[in-house]
Structure formats: C-alpha cells, structure tokens
Design an enzyme around this catalytic site. Structure first.
Site, PDB file in Angstrom:
ATOM      1  N   ARG A   1      34.851  32.139  41.064  1.00  0.00           N
ATOM      2  CA  ARG A   1      35.372  32.536  39.759  1.00  0.00           C
ATOM      3  C   ARG A   1      35.551  31.307  38.879  1.00  0.00           C
ATOM      4  O   ARG A   1      35.278  31.327  37.687  1.00  0.00           O
ATOM      5  CB  ARG A   1      36.700  33.268  39.919  1.00  0.00           C
ATOM      6  CG  ARG A   1      36.553  34.614  40.603  1.00  0.00           C
ATOM      7  CD  ARG A   1      37.854  35.399  40.542  1.00  0.00           C
ATOM      8  NE  ARG A   1      37.707  36.634  41.289  1.00  0.00           N
ATOM      9  CZ  ARG A   1      38.342  36.905  42.422  1.00  0.00           C
ATOM     10  NH1 ARG A   1      39.202  36.051  42.931  1.00  0.00           N
ATOM     11  NH2 ARG A   1      38.123  38.042  43.047  1.00  0.00           N
TER      12      ARG A   1
ATOM     13  N   PHE B   1      30.402  45.195  37.915  1.00  0.00           N
ATOM     14  CA  PHE B   1      31.153  45.379  39.170  1.00  0.00           C
ATOM     15  C   PHE B   1      32.431  44.531  39.080  1.00  0.00           C
ATOM     16  O   PHE B   1      32.709  43.703  39.945  1.00  0.00           O
ATOM     17  CB  PHE B   1      30.313  44.991  40.395  1.00  0.00           C
ATOM     18  CG  PHE B   1      28.971  45.669  40.475  1.00  0.00           C
ATOM     19  CD1 PHE B   1      28.863  46.982  40.915  1.00  0.00           C
ATOM     20  CD2 PHE B   1      27.800  45.007  40.098  1.00  0.00           C
ATOM     21  CE1 PHE B   1      27.631  47.613  41.009  1.00  0.00           C
ATOM     22  CE2 PHE B   1      26.562  45.631  40.179  1.00  0.00           C
ATOM     23  CZ  PHE B   1      26.478  46.934  40.633  1.00  0.00           C
TER      24      PHE B   1
ATOM     25  N   ASP C   1      32.626  48.864  35.539  1.00  0.00           N
ATOM     26  CA  ASP C   1      32.897  49.303  36.908  1.00  0.00           C
ATOM     27  C   ASP C   1      32.873  50.826  36.927  1.00  0.00           C
ATOM     28  O   ASP C   1      33.113  51.477  35.911  1.00  0.00           O
ATOM     29  CB  ASP C   1      34.262  48.786  37.388  1.00  0.00           C
ATOM     30  CG  ASP C   1      34.360  48.711  38.906  1.00  0.00           C
ATOM     31  OD1 ASP C   1      34.270  47.593  39.457  1.00  0.00           O
ATOM     32  OD2 ASP C   1      34.511  49.777  39.557  1.00  0.00           O
ATOM     33  N   SER C   2      32.615  51.380  38.106  1.00  0.00           N
ATOM     34  CA  SER C   2      32.623  52.845  38.210  1.00  0.00           C
ATOM     35  C   SER C   2      34.034  53.387  38.420  1.00  0.00           C
ATOM     36  O   SER C   2      34.261  54.579  38.276  1.00  0.00           O
ATOM     37  CB  SER C   2      31.720  53.279  39.370  1.00  0.00           C
ATOM     38  OG  SER C   2      32.124  52.621  40.553  1.00  0.00           O
TER      39      SER C   2
ATOM     40  N   ASP D   1      28.319  41.368  40.703  1.00  0.00           N
ATOM     41  CA  ASP D   1      28.995  41.212  42.000  1.00  0.00           C
ATOM     42  C   ASP D   1      29.120  42.574  42.677  1.00  0.00           C
ATOM     43  O   ASP D   1      30.213  43.116  42.827  1.00  0.00           O
ATOM     44  CB  ASP D   1      30.375  40.569  41.778  1.00  0.00           C
ATOM     45  CG  ASP D   1      31.077  40.273  43.096  1.00  0.00           C
ATOM     46  OD1 ASP D   1      30.403  40.186  44.130  1.00  0.00           O
ATOM     47  OD2 ASP D   1      32.325  40.129  43.080  1.00  0.00           O
TER      48      ASP D   1
ATOM     49  N   ALA E   1      26.652  51.249  37.322  1.00  0.00           N
ATOM     50  CA  ALA E   1      26.003  50.054  36.760  1.00  0.00           C
ATOM     51  C   ALA E   1      24.504  50.273  36.564  1.00  0.00           C
ATOM     52  O   ALA E   1      23.936  49.818  35.568  1.00  0.00           O
ATOM     53  CB  ALA E   1      26.243  48.862  37.681  1.00  0.00           C
TER      54      ALA E   1
ATOM     55  N   CYS F   1      27.137  40.374  49.003  1.00  0.00           N
ATOM     56  CA  CYS F   1      28.086  40.209  50.117  1.00  0.00           C
ATOM     57  C   CYS F   1      27.579  40.920  51.370  1.00  0.00           C
ATOM     58  O   CYS F   1      28.344  41.195  52.283  1.00  0.00           O
ATOM     59  CB  CYS F   1      29.471  40.705  49.718  1.00  0.00           C
ATOM     60  SG  CYS F   1      29.513  42.433  49.259  1.00  0.00           S
TER      61      CYS F   1
HETATM   62  N1  SAH Z   1      33.829  41.068  41.103  1.00  0.00           N
HETATM   63  C1  SAH Z   1      35.005  41.674  41.681  1.00  0.00           C
HETATM   64  C2  SAH Z   1      34.708  42.369  42.995  1.00  0.00           C
HETATM   65  C3  SAH Z   1      33.652  43.431  42.930  1.00  0.00           C
HETATM   66  S1  SAH Z   1      33.767  44.607  44.188  1.00  0.00           S
HETATM   67  C4  SAH Z   1      36.111  40.644  41.823  1.00  0.00           C
HETATM   68  O1  SAH Z   1      35.885  39.471  41.524  1.00  0.00           O
HETATM   69  O2  SAH Z   1      37.209  41.022  42.200  1.00  0.00           O
HETATM   70  C5  SAH Z   1      32.593  45.787  43.720  1.00  0.00           C
HETATM   71  C6  SAH Z   1      33.013  46.707  42.592  1.00  0.00           C
HETATM   72  O3  SAH Z   1      31.899  47.514  42.258  1.00  0.00           O
HETATM   73  C7  SAH Z   1      34.138  47.670  42.909  1.00  0.00           C
HETATM   74  O4  SAH Z   1      35.159  47.543  41.960  1.00  0.00           O
HETATM   75  C8  SAH Z   1      33.520  49.076  42.793  1.00  0.00           C
HETATM   76  O5  SAH Z   1      34.391  50.004  42.188  1.00  0.00           O
HETATM   77  C9  SAH Z   1      32.336  48.816  41.906  1.00  0.00           C
HETATM   78  N2  SAH Z   1      31.178  49.689  42.075  1.00  0.00           N
HETATM   79  C10 SAH Z   1      30.646  50.163  43.225  1.00  0.00           C
HETATM   80  N3  SAH Z   1      29.499  50.846  42.966  1.00  0.00           N
HETATM   81  C11 SAH Z   1      29.325  50.802  41.623  1.00  0.00           C
HETATM   82  C12 SAH Z   1      28.316  51.297  40.746  1.00  0.00           C
HETATM   83  N4  SAH Z   1      27.266  51.973  41.217  1.00  0.00           N
HETATM   84  N5  SAH Z   1      28.449  51.059  39.422  1.00  0.00           N
HETATM   85  C13 SAH Z   1      29.509  50.380  38.953  1.00  0.00           C
HETATM   86  N6  SAH Z   1      30.469  49.867  39.731  1.00  0.00           N
HETATM   87  C14 SAH Z   1      30.383  50.082  41.057  1.00  0.00           C
END
Ligand code: SAH
Length: 393
Positions: free
Chosen positions: A210, A226, A247-248, A297, A277, A337
């Site tokens: 970050r 995300f 985010d979803s 992410d 996304a 990840c």
């Molecule tokens: N970047 C964040 C962590 C991301 S975790 C941080 O620094 O804290 C992954 C995220 O993606 C989650 O919040 C989840 O709700 C979201 N997510 C999962 N599938 C998704 C999709 N298809 N479209 C949008 N968001 C999604």
C-alpha cells in the site's frame, strides 16, 4: 509416543526440513494414534526424523513441530509464540503500526496456526485438526503473553474441509471484540470488523505494498479495483486528485468510506462503484474513462493446481480491462494472491494481456507479502502474494 514409519526414500523432504508428511510416504504406524495426537516420525531404518501431530483424515498425515524427539508441552508452545512475537518486533512493526500477522503457521514453526493482531485483539485461525484440538490452550497462552484483551476465532477458511473440519468462528478467550476495532497501519487509521470481515478482518499482507503504490499517486486519478475496505485508497488519499473504489460488496464500500473519513480525507474526492469488476471495468471503458493509476487486487482465483488454467484466464481478462483504462504513461498496480500461480507465470499472463490490448508494460517494482508473512526457505508453499507496479505506455 506413537510412531509413523516412512517408506524408504520418502524421508528426503523431511531431511530438507519440509514439515509435511504425506499419506503416501507412510509405510506403517506403531501404535494407534488418535487424530491430533503427537507422533514420532521415523525413517525406514528407524532413525527419528522429528515429532509432529497426526491427522489420518488429511492427505498431510503429519505436520512436524520439531526435528528431534521431544515433549510438545506448554513450554514448547510458549517458546514458539515468543519467537514469533520477537520476529515481529524486529522486522515487521514499528510504533505507527498496531495490526500485523503475529504468527504465520509453518513459517513460524507453528504449522496450522495463524494469529493476527488488531490493536488489543487477536484473531486465531486453526487451519489443521492438530491446532484445532489445542486452540483453547493456545488462546489462553496468547492472551497472557501479549496482554491482549481477547482472542477471537475465525476458522472459516477454505483449507479446513481437507482436514475433516467444519468452519467455526467466535470468541475463544478474554473479551469478545467490539463491532469495529480501530487499528493503525503506518500511521493511518482503519476500522476492522473482526467477526464479519473477510479473512480475519483486514488484508494485512498488503501493508508494505500500500505504501509502495501510494508513492505513485501524486495528482493521480486513481481507480482502486477490488477495494475491500479501501486500504490502497486511504494510503493514496493525501496525494491523489480523486479516488474511486470498486467492489462487489456494499459492506466493504461502506467501510472504505468510513476509513476515508476516519483519516480526515475530503469526501468529495472519493467515489465508488458497486458491482462485478469484470462488468464495471467494461462499462468504464465504453464510457471512455481514463485513469492515471489503476490498482487490481482480486480475490484468490486458483484454490488448487487444477484451477490454474481457468484462474490464468481470469487474471488475463481483468488485467486487459485494467490496462485499457490507463492513459499512456499511467501506472498499473496488479496483484495475485493465488499460491498456485507463481511470479513467473503471473508476469507471463500480464505480458499476454499487454500484447492483446497493444500496450507496452514496463515493470518498475515487484512486490510480495509483507515481512510479517515471512517465507521460510524450506517451506515455499508460504509464498502466495505477488504483484507488480508497472508503467503502461
Ligand atoms: N485491496 C484490498 C483487498 C482486496 S480483497 C485491501 O487492500 O484491503 C478482494 C475484494 O474483491 C473483496 O473486497 C471482495 O468483496 C471483492 N470482490 C470479489 N469478487 C469481486 C468481483 N467479481 N467484482 C468486484 N469485487 C469483487
């Protein structure tokens, strides 16, 4: 102590200090160990390789705790936890950070045990049956050793079924945590929902990244895809011109908004998009939107080796979409990840995405999980997070 004797030739990985014994390596048992019991592991000649806990329901029948025959008692756990805590003091935390991974399983000589610290609260994950059986004792020990106010369990993780375990969550020792625990990470404030949040509440593994990504945010129009609770957004907030979280999860976006405000950042600089996304990025492209900085992410796409191909398609797709939204000279910060996808493959996937959208991608920085998620060389399985910061022309 009961004994697990290995087939001839199958002791090599243990000699190399890999802490897992697979069921296929076992020649025979001496005694009748119960699931979770301690066993001594012997090679085909009867020499002792170490001591570990046993789980006949898992493909990994023994996880080794020590490389000689010794008692695994309260003193043992105390020493291992003490070492993990000391490691964090030296490497991973400073006064501006009060949330971090305190114990990272095999990498800390504590197979199956993950402990995250969020200010005065600890979150414990029991990833194996051997730890599950001992979690109450460990929670009490942790409470005493750290001075934390409570230990909460979040053993709702994908690996538990492979150990024959169901998901469990709830308070283990001390006080239950409040709905929102306020933590400090590199001097920035975040509220963490320990009981309901994703994983143990926060993505601690991205702490260093970050900061690295924020270094490219000056004056930027930033799209944080995300976003979860807005970690990357808050870090960039002071320098960026405008930030959009995508985010979803409505809960995640609401928490991201709250974290933005908690750090005194101007609300008019923040916007958000709730949705998938893969759909929303296409929509942004169709509207002709352009960004200076795009962060991708995504959650884990590959949960096993068998899913690598389909996961690779997902990563390629999302990165093509992200690349298309960058103005020439813009910055892409992109992560995976999935442990099953190594850095080499990830870079290949990115290259494929770049070729398909006709952009040139120049990697400026290669990133990984932070130092509170260390990588023991004898246990490469612990490496899972990889990312790059790249200039896109
Ligand atoms: N970047 C964040 C962590 C991301 S975790 C941080 O620094 O804290 C992954 C995220 O993606 C989650 O919040 C989840 O709700 C979201 N997510 C999962 N599938 C998704 C999709 N298809 N479209 C949008 N968001 C999604």
């Amino acid at each position: 102590m009961d004994e697990v004797w290995l087939k001839r030739g199958r002791e090599r990985s243990v000699y190399n200090r890999h802490p897992w014994v697979f069921s296929g390596a076992v020649h025979h048992l001496k005694g009748e160990p119960e699931p979770g019991d301690l066993v001594a592991v012997r090679d085909a000649s009867g020499d002792t390789l170490g001591v570990g806990y046993y789980n006949p329901r898992s493909q990994i029948v023994v996880r080794l705790l020590a490389w000689e025959e010794r008692d695994i008692d309260a003193t043992f756990w105390r020493q291992r936890l003490q070492a993990a805590m000391a490691r964090r003091e030296r490497l991973a935390v400073d006064a501006s950070t009060d949330c971090y991974r305190l114990a990272y399983a095999e990498a800390d000589g504590l197979p199956g045990l993950v402990v995250d610290r969020y200010a005065d609260w600890l979150v414990l994950q029991a990833l194996t049956l051997g730890i599950d059986r001992r979690k109450q004792e460990l929670a009490v020990l942790l409470l005493e050793m750290t001075g934390a106010r409570g230990v909460y369990e979040r053993s709702d993780v994908d690996v538990r079924p492979r150990e024959g375990l169901d998901d469990v969550a709830g308070p283990l020792a001390g006080e239950p945590p409040p709905l929102a625990v306020q933590v400090r990470e590199n001097g920035l404030l975040f509220e963490v929902d320990i009981a309901q949040g994703q994983k143990t509440g926060f993505y601690l593994d991205q702490r260093v990244n970050r900061q690295r990504v924020a270094a490219y945010s000056a004056g930027a129009r930033m799209l944080n895809v995300f976003s979860y609770t807005g970690g990357f957004a808050v870090y960039a907030g002071n320098a960026a011109a405008a930030v959009t979280n995508l985010d979803s999860s409505e809960q995640a976006l609401a928490a991201a908004r709250a974290n933005w405000a908690l750090n005194g950042l101007p609300p008019e600089m923040l916007s958000e998009i709730r949705g998938d996304a893969f759909v929303e990025l296409r929509r942004l492209r169709d509207r002709g939107e352009q960004y200076d900085l795009v962060v991708l992410d995504p959650p884990k796409f590959a949960f096993s080796q068998a899913q690598v191909q389909s996961a690779a398609r997902g990563y390629k797709d999302i990165n093509m979409l992200g690349l298309r939204l960058l103005r020439p000279g813009g910055i892409l910060a992109t992560f995976s990840c999935s442990g099953a996808i190594d850095e080499g493959l990830f870079l290949k996937i990115l290259h494929g995405a770049a070729l398909d959208v006709g952009r040139e991608v120049r990697v400026l920085e290669r990133l990984a999980q932070g130092p509170d998620h260390p990588l023991l060389l004898s246990f490469p399985e612990a490496a899972y997070l990889k990312g790059v910061i790249a200039e896109v022309t």
